[in-house]
Scaffold this motif. Structure first.
Motif, PDB file in Angstrom:
ATOM      1  N   PRO A   1       0.827  -1.213   0.000  1.00  0.00           N
ATOM      2  CA  PRO A   1       0.000   0.000   0.000  1.00  0.00           C
ATOM      3  C   PRO A   1       0.855   1.254   0.000  1.00  0.00           C
ATOM      4  O   PRO A   1       2.064   1.214   0.243  1.00  0.00           O
ATOM      5  CB  PRO A   1      -0.786  -0.131   1.311  1.00  0.00           C
ATOM      6  CG  PRO A   1       0.124  -0.920   2.196  1.00  0.00           C
ATOM      7  CD  PRO A   1       0.778  -1.927   1.283  1.00  0.00           C
ATOM      8  N   GLU A   2       0.228   2.377  -0.293  1.00  0.00           N
ATOM      9  CA  GLU A   2       0.937   3.656  -0.278  1.00  0.00           C
ATOM     10  C   GLU A   2       1.485   3.908   1.129  1.00  0.00           C
ATOM     11  O   GLU A   2       0.804   3.688   2.133  1.00  0.00           O
ATOM     12  CB  GLU A   2      -0.021   4.781  -0.678  1.00  0.00           C
ATOM     13  CG  GLU A   2       0.649   6.139  -0.799  1.00  0.00           C
ATOM     14  CD  GLU A   2      -0.313   7.209  -1.265  1.00  0.00           C
ATOM     15  OE1 GLU A   2       0.062   8.386  -1.243  1.00  0.00           O
ATOM     16  OE2 GLU A   2      -1.460   6.841  -1.634  1.00  0.00           O
ATOM     17  N   GLY A   3       2.718   4.356   1.201  1.00  0.00           N
ATOM     18  CA  GLY A   3       3.348   4.601   2.487  1.00  0.00           C
ATOM     19  C   GLY A   3       4.053   3.391   3.054  1.00  0.00           C
ATOM     20  O   GLY A   3       4.555   3.444   4.194  1.00  0.00           O
ATOM     21  N   ALA A   4       4.136   2.303   2.296  1.00  0.00           N
ATOM     22  CA  ALA A   4       4.816   1.098   2.774  1.00  0.00           C
ATOM     23  C   ALA A   4       6.298   1.379   2.969  1.00  0.00           C
ATOM     24  O   ALA A   4       6.885   2.225   2.291  1.00  0.00           O
ATOM     25  CB  ALA A   4       4.632  -0.043   1.774  1.00  0.00           C
ATOM     26  N   THR A   5       6.897   0.673   3.884  1.00  0.00           N
ATOM     27  CA  THR A   5       8.330   0.843   4.149  1.00  0.00           C
ATOM     28  C   THR A   5       9.139   0.212   3.023  1.00  0.00           C
ATOM     29  O   THR A   5       8.629  -0.610   2.247  1.00  0.00           O
ATOM     30  CB  THR A   5       8.719   0.179   5.475  1.00  0.00           C
ATOM     31  OG1 THR A   5       8.530  -1.259   5.352  1.00  0.00           O
ATOM     32  CG2 THR A   5       7.883   0.715   6.618  1.00  0.00           C
ATOM     33  N   GLN A   6      10.425   0.602   2.949  1.00  0.00           N
ATOM     34  CA  GLN A   6      11.313   0.052   1.929  1.00  0.00           C
ATOM     35  C   GLN A   6      11.431  -1.454   2.081  1.00  0.00           C
ATOM     36  O   GLN A   6      11.493  -2.191   1.095  1.00  0.00           O
ATOM     37  CB  GLN A   6      12.702   0.700   2.024  1.00  0.00           C
ATOM     38  CG  GLN A   6      13.637   0.326   0.886  1.00  0.00           C
ATOM     39  CD  GLN A   6      13.096   0.768  -0.469  1.00  0.00           C
ATOM     40  OE1 GLN A   6      12.461   1.817  -0.593  1.00  0.00           O
ATOM     41  NE2 GLN A   6      13.326  -0.051  -1.487  1.00  0.00           N
TER      42      GLN A   6
ATOM     43  N   ILE B   1       8.389  -3.060   0.579  1.00  0.00           N
ATOM     44  CA  ILE B   1       8.468  -3.015  -0.890  1.00  0.00           C
ATOM     45  C   ILE B   1       9.427  -4.070  -1.413  1.00  0.00           C
ATOM     46  O   ILE B   1       9.127  -4.784  -2.384  1.00  0.00           O
ATOM     47  CB  ILE B   1       8.899  -1.605  -1.361  1.00  0.00           C
ATOM     48  CG1 ILE B   1       7.835  -0.573  -0.997  1.00  0.00           C
ATOM     49  CG2 ILE B   1       9.164  -1.604  -2.857  1.00  0.00           C
ATOM     50  CD1 ILE B   1       8.241   0.859  -1.292  1.00  0.00           C
TER      51      ILE B   1
END
Length: 297
Positions: A96-101, A104
């Protein structure tokens, strides 16, 4: 993106169930003219051939009814990309948007299906090096696809699509070249009249005597233009008469002329038709070829 050159991933399907070539190379070989004969004023092949974008596909795929609604290879690729996008909505969901690196990276790692680096893809540079790709450009492409999270199978599909598009480009070039050949011969018959056969024969003999020049002209398709053909005919006449008159200065030796030709052929002005100095470079090329003919006589 820079252009470069590239085995089949475990999950990319074997060559038997892909539009690929052999077990040793899953990429369809470059279209070298076998699918469509390339014509030249230096030879005697002047018949037209109707072609379709499906002609470069394996025999078992050419008549597939699912391909009839596609007008080009690009349409097939767009449809495939769309299907992949739809599949992603019900399968592995992107972070989702705002996910941590870390989230990802975990998503991309799962999506790649075991490919742990850009050089771990099964299709290698040697499989596509004949498609105009440099090794550096191929590595850059693999890095981009790896960073986008493509699996081994997806990477293989991208490279096969690239190879097929290159073959289509080659066929288009051959078709244009063949049309130029036919036009050049029609113009030659019009301008040369009764001397057509003799002049054309003289050009062929001249080119057989200068295989390096014949190779350069053929690769560029330059011989299939009447103004070039007419100029070659004039050189052939000079050669048959014992060479052009020598100037008052000292004539350069063969090694010097070869060195000048090599330098000229490697120049940007010679190789780039859009260069301001291209015409001058072509003129210099024929002057040097004339000197070589004179030196040999």
């Amino acid at each position: 993106m820079e252009e470069t050159q590239t085995n089949t991933p475990p999950d990319a399907g074997t060559p038997e169930d892909e539009t690929a070539g052999t077990k040793s190379n899953p990429i369809t070989p470059p279209d070298d003219g076998n699918a469509l004969e390339e014509k030249s004023v230096f030879s005697d092949n002047a018949e037209n051939t109707e072609t379709s974008w499906t002609d470069s596909l394996p025999e078992e795929l050419k008549g597939n009814p699912h391909l009839k609604r596609f007008k080009s290879q690009n349409d097939v690729i767009k449809s495939y990309v769309g299907l992949c996008s739809m599949a992603g909505k019900k399968g592995l969901m992107p972070p989702p948007e705002g996910a941590t690196q870390a989230e990802i990276e975990a998503y991309l790692s799962t999506r790649r299906g075991g490919v742990d680096s850009a050089d771990a893809y099964s299709i290698k540079y040697d499989h596509v090096k004949n498609y105009g790709l440099t090794e550096e450009a191929y590595k850059g492409l693999c890095n981009d696809l790896f960073n986008a999270g493509l699996s081994d199978r997806e990477h293989g599909n991208v490279m096969r699509a690239f190879a097929n598009l290159r073959n289509i480009e080659k066929r288009a070039w051959v078709e244009e070249n063949n049309a130029n050949c036919e036009r050049a011969l029609i113009e030659a018959k019009h301008h040369w009249g009764m001397d057509y056969e003799a002049k054309l024969s003289g050009v062929k003999q001249l080119m057989n005597a200068f295989p390096e020049a014949k190779k350069i002209l053929t690769q560029a398709g330059a011989q299939n233009h009447f103004h070039v053909l007419d100029m070659l005919s004039r050189f052939a006449e000079i050669a048959s008469e014992g060479g052009a008159p020598k100037d008052n200065g000292s004539s350069p030796d063969a090694k010097t002329l070869d060195a000048e030709l090599e330098k000229l052929v490697a120049s940007a002005a010679y190789n780039d038709p859009s260069s301001p100095g291209h015409q001058a470079a072509m003129s210099q090329f024929w002057k040097l070829m004339d000197k070589k003919a004179s030196a040999r006589s």
